[in-house]
Design an enzyme around this catalytic site. Structure first.
Site, PDB file in Angstrom:
ATOM      1  CG  ASP A   1      -2.236   0.579   0.947  1.00  0.00           C
ATOM      2  OD1 ASP A   1      -2.158   1.763   0.409  1.00  0.00           O
ATOM      3  OD2 ASP A   1      -3.415  -0.123   1.290  1.00  0.00           O
TER       4      ASP A   1
ATOM      5  CG  PHE B   1      -2.395   0.290  -6.338  1.00  0.00           C
ATOM      6  CD1 PHE B   1      -3.138   1.215  -7.057  1.00  0.00           C
ATOM      7  CD2 PHE B   1      -2.974  -0.085  -5.139  1.00  0.00           C
ATOM      8  CE1 PHE B   1      -4.149   1.997  -6.421  1.00  0.00           C
ATOM      9  CE2 PHE B   1      -4.153   0.416  -4.506  1.00  0.00           C
ATOM     10  CZ  PHE B   1      -4.667   1.530  -5.093  1.00  0.00           C
TER      11      PHE B   1
ATOM     12  N   GLY C   1       4.475   1.663  -1.839  1.00  0.00           N
ATOM     13  CA  GLY C   1       4.460   2.190  -3.083  1.00  0.00           C
ATOM     14  C   GLY C   1       3.303   2.327  -3.638  1.00  0.00           C
TER      15      GLY C   1
ATOM     16  CG  HIS D   1     -15.246  -0.334  -4.730  1.00  0.00           C
ATOM     17  ND1 HIS D   1     -16.173  -0.526  -3.653  1.00  0.00           N
ATOM     18  CD2 HIS D   1     -14.053  -0.015  -3.802  1.00  0.00           C
ATOM     19  CE1 HIS D   1     -15.731  -0.250  -2.609  1.00  0.00           C
ATOM     20  NE2 HIS D   1     -14.423  -0.042  -2.827  1.00  0.00           N
TER      21      HIS D   1
END
Length: 335
Positions: free
Chosen positions: A198, A226, A224, A244
């Site tokens: 995360d 994504f 980091g 979502h």
């Protein structure tokens, strides 16, 4: 004529739904449930303790008591009920009420603007994306984290009962937040190693929880974005309530990074609610409106198949759970 009156009454009740949200928010923000933990109290006393007007607070509590949140006795004192008790302490339920009554309430007020402009309702209300806002306002970010943990926490066991994780040796939890889900998985499967991935500030906060669970040797923390890359070498990449939050273009980028990083024969596991077809009532359809305010979307099976294809993946199966979420499994698409 009677039917017409009934329909108007039903519509009026639906229109006034925000009354309940705001009344619960007041009680949660003022910690009324905590103030009643040692027994019934008069609104004047509660008002003094909470720093508000007792007569005004009485009117809020009387309305809440009419729907089972608190109860008033013959002496005009208020007491806890089972529903009100869920708002005590720093519970996820109280945080959920504080989040919906403040930031999310204001962003929902911008739903029409979002429909017109295509921008997230939260951005319309606060000028910046939701996660940037919570990063810049860490006290409110803590409320958001607590609310999400409380809201999604009960999903872990149903998910683990529905889907067999025992086949995996290296699991990467992408956007894994405080690590609560990864902790539950690693405890159930002692042969597995995990990576919690995360934003750096998020995984830093997750460290003590991983350590106290005794999983420091089996769980690696990696910070980091994504949207740029994900850690390599996993045979499963788990994304629970991540996609979502993002529009299709960004969601496809995240999935493509997972596809490129995973071992041959690996799987991508997306945990979300799946929007059903038809006109039957569905929480998923209302959650999708919530995602309009965030800037993301809930998706149907057809939409997930299309999204996976854009990322070079193929949807293999959807496994429903008793918690209303599903595990959506995908593999690399054949060339």
């Amino acid at each position: 004529m009677a039917e017409e009156v009934d329909l108007k009454a039903q519509m009026n009740q639906l229109i006034r739904g925000y009354w309940t949200t705001q009344a619960i928010f007041v009680a949660a923000e003022l910690r009324i449930a905590d103030l009643l933990a040692d027994g019934p109290k008069h609104p004047d006393e509660l008002g003094r303790q909470a720093g508000v007007k007792g007569d005004m607070l009485y009117r809020v509590l009387r309305a809440l008591a009419s729907i089972g949140i608190f109860a008033e006795d013959d002496e005009g004192r208020f007491m806890l009920t089972p529903l009100a008790d869920t708002l005590r302490g720093d519970s996820g339920q109280r945080a959920y009420a504080r989040l919906h009554g403040h930031e999310l309430y204001q962003s929902w007020a911008k739903l029409l603007d979002a429909v017109r402009s295509g921008e997230a309702g939260f951005v319309e209300a606060f000028g910046i994306p939701i996660f940037e806002y919570f990063s810049k306002n860490p006290d409110r970010g803590a409320v958001f984290d607590k609310a999400m943990t409380g809201h999604h926490g009960p999903e872990a066991d149903p998910m683990l009962e529905a889907y067999d994780f025992s086949r995996f040796k290296d699991l990467v939890d992408v956007g894994g937040g405080n690590g609560s889900l990864l902790i539950a998985i690693l405890k159930r499967h002692p042969q597995m190693r995990g990576v919690l991935f995360d934003l750096p500030r998020v995984v830093e906060r997750a460290g003590p929880g991983i350590e106290s669970a005794g999983l420091s040797e089996r769980c690696r923390l990696v910070g980091g974005s994504f949207l740029e890359a994900v850690p390599g070498g996993g045979d499963a990449y788990l994304l629970r309530h991540v996609l979502h939050d993002w529009r299709d273009e960004d969601a496809a980028v995240i999935l493509r990074h997972c596809r490129n990083a995973m071992q041959p024969g690996g799987k991508v596991l997306v945990v979300e609610i799946v929007v059903p077809a038809g006109n039957d009532p569905s929480f998923a359809k209302w959650m999708d409106l919530m995602m309009v305010t965030y800037g993301g979307k809930e998706r149907s099976e057809k939409q997930y198949r299309k999204l996976f294809a854009q990322a070079g993946l193929q949807l293999t199966r959807i496994i429903p759970t008793t918690a209303g979420i599903s595990v959506i499994e995908a593999v690399r698409a054949s060339a």
